[in-house]
Design a protein around this motif. Structure first.
Motif, PDB file in Angstrom:
ATOM      1  N   LEU A   1       0.827  -1.207   0.000  1.00 48.90           N
ATOM      2  CA  LEU A   1       0.000   0.000   0.000  1.00 48.90           C
ATOM      3  C   LEU A   1       0.862   1.257   0.000  1.00 48.90           C
ATOM      4  CD1 LEU A   1      -2.787   1.354   0.253  1.00 48.90           C
ATOM      5  CD2 LEU A   1      -2.570   1.124   2.745  1.00 48.90           C
ATOM      6  N   ILE A   2       1.894   1.275   0.837  1.00 50.12           N
ATOM      7  CA  ILE A   2       2.765   2.445   0.921  1.00 50.12           C
ATOM      8  C   ILE A   2       3.543   2.638  -0.376  1.00 50.12           C
ATOM      9  CG2 ILE A   2       4.804   3.364   2.101  1.00 50.12           C
ATOM     10  CD1 ILE A   2       3.714   2.019   4.653  1.00 50.12           C
ATOM     11  N   THR A   3       4.003   1.539  -0.972  1.00 53.46           N
ATOM     12  CA  THR A   3       4.743   1.628  -2.234  1.00 53.46           C
ATOM     13  C   THR A   3       3.874   2.198  -3.346  1.00 53.46           C
ATOM     14  OG1 THR A   3       6.140  -0.255  -1.614  1.00 53.46           O
ATOM     15  CG2 THR A   3       6.039   0.322  -3.941  1.00 53.46           C
ATOM     16  N   VAL A   4       2.653   1.707  -3.459  1.00 48.51           N
ATOM     17  CA  VAL A   4       1.745   2.182  -4.499  1.00 48.51           C
ATOM     18  C   VAL A   4       1.418   3.656  -4.296  1.00 48.51           C
ATOM     19  CG1 VAL A   4      -0.580   1.962  -5.443  1.00 48.51           C
ATOM     20  CG2 VAL A   4       0.758  -0.089  -4.976  1.00 48.51           C
ATOM     21  N   ALA A   5       1.072   4.021  -3.054  1.00 46.23           N
ATOM     22  CA  ALA A   5       0.716   5.419  -2.780  1.00 46.23           C
ATOM     23  C   ALA A   5       1.898   6.351  -3.033  1.00 46.23           C
ATOM     24  CB  ALA A   5       0.232   5.554  -1.336  1.00 46.23           C
ATOM     25  N   GLY A   6       3.081   5.963  -2.559  1.00 47.98           N
ATOM     26  CA  GLY A   6       4.256   6.802  -2.760  1.00 47.98           C
ATOM     27  C   GLY A   6       4.646   6.927  -4.219  1.00 47.98           C
ATOM     28  N   THR A   7       4.549   5.832  -4.959  1.00 44.91           N
ATOM     29  CA  THR A   7       4.906   5.856  -6.382  1.00 44.91           C
ATOM     30  C   THR A   7       3.957   6.746  -7.170  1.00 44.91           C
ATOM     31  OG1 THR A   7       5.844   3.626  -6.241  1.00 44.91           O
ATOM     32  CG2 THR A   7       5.247   4.440  -8.429  1.00 44.91           C
ATOM     33  N   ILE A   8       2.669   6.634  -6.888  1.00 42.38           N
ATOM     34  CA  ILE A   8       1.684   7.465  -7.586  1.00 42.38           C
ATOM     35  C   ILE A   8       1.943   8.949  -7.298  1.00 42.38           C
ATOM     36  CG2 ILE A   8      -0.761   8.094  -7.658  1.00 42.38           C
ATOM     37  CD1 ILE A   8      -1.423   5.150  -7.249  1.00 42.38           C
TER      38      ILE A   8
ATOM     39  N   VAL B   1       8.093  -1.268   5.983  1.00 38.31           N
ATOM     40  CA  VAL B   1       7.959   0.147   5.602  1.00 38.31           C
ATOM     41  C   VAL B   1       9.287   0.694   5.090  1.00 38.31           C
ATOM     42  CG1 VAL B   1       6.045   0.549   7.179  1.00 38.31           C
ATOM     43  CG2 VAL B   1       8.379   0.909   7.992  1.00 38.31           C
ATOM     44  N   LEU B   2      10.397   0.190   5.602  1.00 36.25           N
ATOM     45  CA  LEU B   2      11.714   0.622   5.111  1.00 36.25           C
ATOM     46  C   LEU B   2      11.885   0.257   3.641  1.00 36.25           C
ATOM     47  CD1 LEU B   2      15.067   0.342   6.994  1.00 36.25           C
ATOM     48  CD2 LEU B   2      14.909  -0.527   4.681  1.00 36.25           C
ATOM     49  N   VAL B   3      11.562  -0.988   3.297  1.00 41.24           N
ATOM     50  CA  VAL B   3      11.679  -1.434   1.907  1.00 41.24           C
ATOM     51  C   VAL B   3      10.707  -0.669   1.017  1.00 41.24           C
ATOM     52  CG1 VAL B   3      11.335  -3.392   0.356  1.00 41.24           C
ATOM     53  CG2 VAL B   3      12.579  -3.700   2.508  1.00 41.24           C
ATOM     54  N   ALA B   4       9.490  -0.430   1.513  1.00 37.77           N
ATOM     55  CA  ALA B   4       8.502   0.294   0.715  1.00 37.77           C
ATOM     56  C   ALA B   4       8.991   1.699   0.388  1.00 37.77           C
ATOM     57  CB  ALA B   4       7.177   0.359   1.477  1.00 37.77           C
ATOM     58  N   TYR B   5       9.599   2.361   1.351  1.00 37.11           N
ATOM     59  CA  TYR B   5      10.106   3.720   1.132  1.00 37.11           C
ATOM     60  C   TYR B   5      11.232   3.718   0.100  1.00 37.11           C
ATOM     61  CZ  TYR B   5      11.338   8.518   2.507  1.00 37.11           C
ATOM     62  OH  TYR B   5      11.577   9.873   2.513  1.00 37.11           O
ATOM     63  N   LEU B   6      12.131   2.743   0.204  1.00 38.49           N
ATOM     64  CA  LEU B   6      13.244   2.658  -0.736  1.00 38.49           C
ATOM     65  C   LEU B   6      12.765   2.286  -2.140  1.00 38.49           C
ATOM     66  CD1 LEU B   6      16.021   0.926   1.400  1.00 38.49           C
ATOM     67  CD2 LEU B   6      15.911   3.321   0.691  1.00 38.49           C
ATOM     68  N   VAL B   7      11.824   1.363  -2.229  1.00 34.59           N
ATOM     69  CA  VAL B   7      11.310   0.965  -3.544  1.00 34.59           C
ATOM     70  C   VAL B   7      10.623   2.145  -4.224  1.00 34.59           C
ATOM     71  CG1 VAL B   7       9.611  -0.495  -4.713  1.00 34.59           C
ATOM     72  CG2 VAL B   7      11.114  -1.485  -2.986  1.00 34.59           C
TER      73      VAL B   7
ATOM     74  N   ALA C   1      17.813   8.827   4.736  1.00 36.73           N
ATOM     75  CA  ALA C   1      17.984   8.048   5.962  1.00 36.73           C
ATOM     76  C   ALA C   1      17.010   8.507   7.048  1.00 36.73           C
ATOM     77  CB  ALA C   1      19.421   8.151   6.460  1.00 36.73           C
ATOM     78  N   VAL C   2      16.836   9.819   7.187  1.00 34.76           N
ATOM     79  CA  VAL C   2      15.889  10.334   8.177  1.00 34.76           C
ATOM     80  C   VAL C   2      14.466   9.916   7.805  1.00 34.76           C
ATOM     81  CG1 VAL C   2      14.923  12.423   9.213  1.00 34.76           C
ATOM     82  CG2 VAL C   2      17.373  12.253   8.823  1.00 34.76           C
ATOM     83  N   GLY C   3      14.164   9.892   6.521  1.00 29.74           N
ATOM     84  CA  GLY C   3      12.853   9.423   6.088  1.00 29.74           C
ATOM     85  C   GLY C   3      12.610   7.971   6.465  1.00 29.74           C
ATOM     86  N   LEU C   4      13.639   7.146   6.361  1.00 28.74           N
ATOM     87  CA  LEU C   4      13.519   5.741   6.750  1.00 28.74           C
ATOM     88  C   LEU C   4      13.245   5.613   8.248  1.00 28.74           C
ATOM     89  CD1 LEU C   4      16.464   4.198   4.679  1.00 28.74           C
ATOM     90  CD2 LEU C   4      14.028   4.075   4.165  1.00 28.74           C
ATOM     91  N   VAL C   5      13.967   6.394   9.054  1.00 24.81           N
ATOM     92  CA  VAL C   5      13.737   6.363  10.508  1.00 24.81           C
ATOM     93  C   VAL C   5      12.320   6.820  10.824  1.00 24.81           C
ATOM     94  CG1 VAL C   5      14.496   7.275  12.731  1.00 24.81           C
ATOM     95  CG2 VAL C   5      16.184   6.734  10.976  1.00 24.81           C
ATOM     96  N   ALA C   6      11.836   7.838  10.103  1.00 22.84           N
ATOM     97  CA  ALA C   6      10.478   8.343  10.332  1.00 22.84           C
ATOM     98  C   ALA C   6       9.430   7.284  10.004  1.00 22.84           C
ATOM     99  CB  ALA C   6      10.246   9.598   9.488  1.00 22.84           C
ATOM    100  N   MET C   7       9.640   6.526   8.944  1.00 22.37           N
ATOM    101  CA  MET C   7       8.689   5.479   8.584  1.00 22.37           C
ATOM    102  C   MET C   7       8.664   4.370   9.636  1.00 22.37           C
ATOM    103  SD  MET C   7       7.030   6.270   5.864  1.00 22.37           S
ATOM    104  CE  MET C   7       6.354   4.701   5.325  1.00 22.37           C
ATOM    105  N   ILE C   8       9.833   3.983  10.111  1.00 26.07           N
ATOM    106  CA  ILE C   8       9.892   2.937  11.147  1.00 26.07           C
ATOM    107  C   ILE C   8       9.225   3.438  12.426  1.00 26.07           C
ATOM    108  CG2 ILE C   8      11.463   1.621  12.624  1.00 26.07           C
ATOM    109  CD1 ILE C   8      13.417   1.550  10.261  1.00 26.07           C
ATOM    110  N   ALA C   9       9.518   4.688  12.807  1.00 27.35           N
ATOM    111  CA  ALA C   9       8.895   5.251  13.997  1.00 27.35           C
ATOM    112  C   ALA C   9       7.369   5.305  13.845  1.00 27.35           C
ATOM    113  CB  ALA C   9       9.446   6.653  14.257  1.00 27.35           C
ATOM    114  N   SER C  10       6.891   5.591  12.643  1.00 29.62           N
ATOM    115  CA  SER C  10       5.451   5.693  12.411  1.00 29.62           C
ATOM    116  C   SER C  10       4.756   4.353  12.593  1.00 29.62           C
ATOM    117  CB  SER C  10       5.185   6.239  11.001  1.00 29.62           C
ATOM    118  OG  SER C  10       5.724   7.528  10.847  1.00 29.62           O
TER     119      SER C  10
END
Length: 365
Positions: A20-27, A100-106, A131-140
């Motif tokens: 879901l996160i990958t699709v939303a972010g890609t769009i 969520v880390l993989v989704a953000y990177l993909v 990197a900060v974005g990855l930490v934010a996603m994990i924290a979320s």
């Protein structure tokens, strides 16, 4: 441990959340390519700005996972295991965090091919922003797990998504723009106003500290068995808030840190007449140089012998020093990172040579 994680991936909502996160972010990124097609830093910052949507989705996914566990009524079964509770929590924390880390990177990798041929300048700060974005996603997602466990209701996940979205969207409009405000939100301070924008290292450090504090507090809240001890989650938050306030730059220091002087440096052709572009647009020299020289040829009766990119910015205001022998040209890129409207470059240079550059600032860089 690998077998446990594999089982957790299959039975949890981690894979669905990642999709879901990958699709939303890609769009989002593909629909707004013109905002980040100028280079890697713009891409990293734009994706961070879209955490206003991706972060609430991650929180909702975490809360939904906790609700699924509660609905399955397996707490007593897990409690009968000989391992302590914190150790039993590790698999779900790892799987949701990895998802969520993989989704953000993909999402980032799906956008990269669009500018791979045109974006040559890759500042180290871009890696830090990601990197900060990855930490934010994990924290979320961990925060969602913790809230979902404390309030195991069907409405928790959508309510958390709506509240998170409202806070991250409204905060930039309700709070003053500045280092202290940006430090406590992963999406604030990421708006791109020029092709030379960046994120100061101290701002990224402050944001990373705060996101790590939220992640730590969420883990504590998720692991405690007795709700009376839930206040222990405030300890990482208090420590993180103090460290963040001490690190983040404010005032003029914050404003100066929003521009990358290296990106504004001019890179020139070796053959005269010289045509110079900023390092951020260096890849466009083969497209710009022939057109700029055509304009210089038409201006041969004037004192103009060189063409430089106009690196003026509005926020903060900067402008190059005017020179009689230099014609300034404004460079804009299209959604593929190429020169936008190439046919307009020569007329714009000719007009600018006689009317002078527009006033875009009151300080020289």
């Amino acid at each position: 441990m690998n077998r446990i994680l594999a089982i957790e991936f299959r039975r949890s909502a981690a894979l669905g959340a990642a999709f879901l996160i990958t699709v939303a972010g890609t769009i989002l990124l593909q629909a707004t390519a013109s905002r980040w097609s100028t280079g890697w830093m713009a891409l990293a910052m734009t994706q961070r700005e879209y955490l206003a949507l991706l972060s609430p989705l991650a929180m909702a996914a975490g809360a939904w996972q906790s609700y699924r566990v509660h609905r399955a009524n397996v707490d007593e079964l897990f409690a009968s295991a000989s391992r302590p509770r914190p150790q039993r929590m590790v698999p779900i924390l790892v799987t949701t965090g990895l998802a969520v880390l993989v989704a953000y990177l993909v999402t980032l990798l799906t956008a990269a091919p669009r500018i791979a041929d045109t974006a040559r300048y890759l500042p180290p700060a871009a890696y830090v922003v990601v990197a900060v974005g990855l930490v934010a996603m994990i924290a979320s997602v961990w925060l969602g797990l913790a809230v979902g466990r404390q309030v195991p209701a069907l409405a928790t996940a959508p309510a958390l998504a709506v509240i998170g979205f409202a806070l991250l969207i409204l905060a930039p409009h309700a709070l003053p723009d500045g280092g202290m405000t940006a430090a406590f939100s992963p999406s604030m301070g990421m708006s791109v106003f020029s092709d030379y924008d960046t994120v100061d290292g101290q701002v990224s450090a402050a944001q990373g500290l705060w996101m790590a504090a939220i992640a730590g507090g969420a883990v504590v809240l998720f692991a405690v068995q007795n709700r009376a001890f839930a206040v222990a989650a405030l300890v990482p938050l208090a420590v993180g808030a103090t460290a963040t306030a001490l690190v983040v730059p404010t005032g003029d220091a914050y404003e100066r840190g929003r521009l990358d002087p290296v990106a504004q440096e001019l890179v020139c052709t070796a053959v005269a007449p010289r045509v110079c572009l900023s390092r951020a647009h260096e890849a466009l020299l083969p497209e710009v140089a022939p057109r700029a020289r055509r304009a210089l040829a038409l201006l041969s009766r004037t004192s103009a012998v060189e063409a430089h990119e106009d690196t003026s910015t509005r926020f903060p205001p900067t402008s190059p020093k005017p020179r009689a022998d230099t014609v300034l040209m404004r460079i804009t890129v299209d959604h593929h990172g190429r020169l936008a409207h190439p046919g307009r470059l020569v007329p714009a240079m000719l007009t600018g040579a006689f009317t002078g550059p527009g006033s875009c600032g009151d300080r020289s860089n």
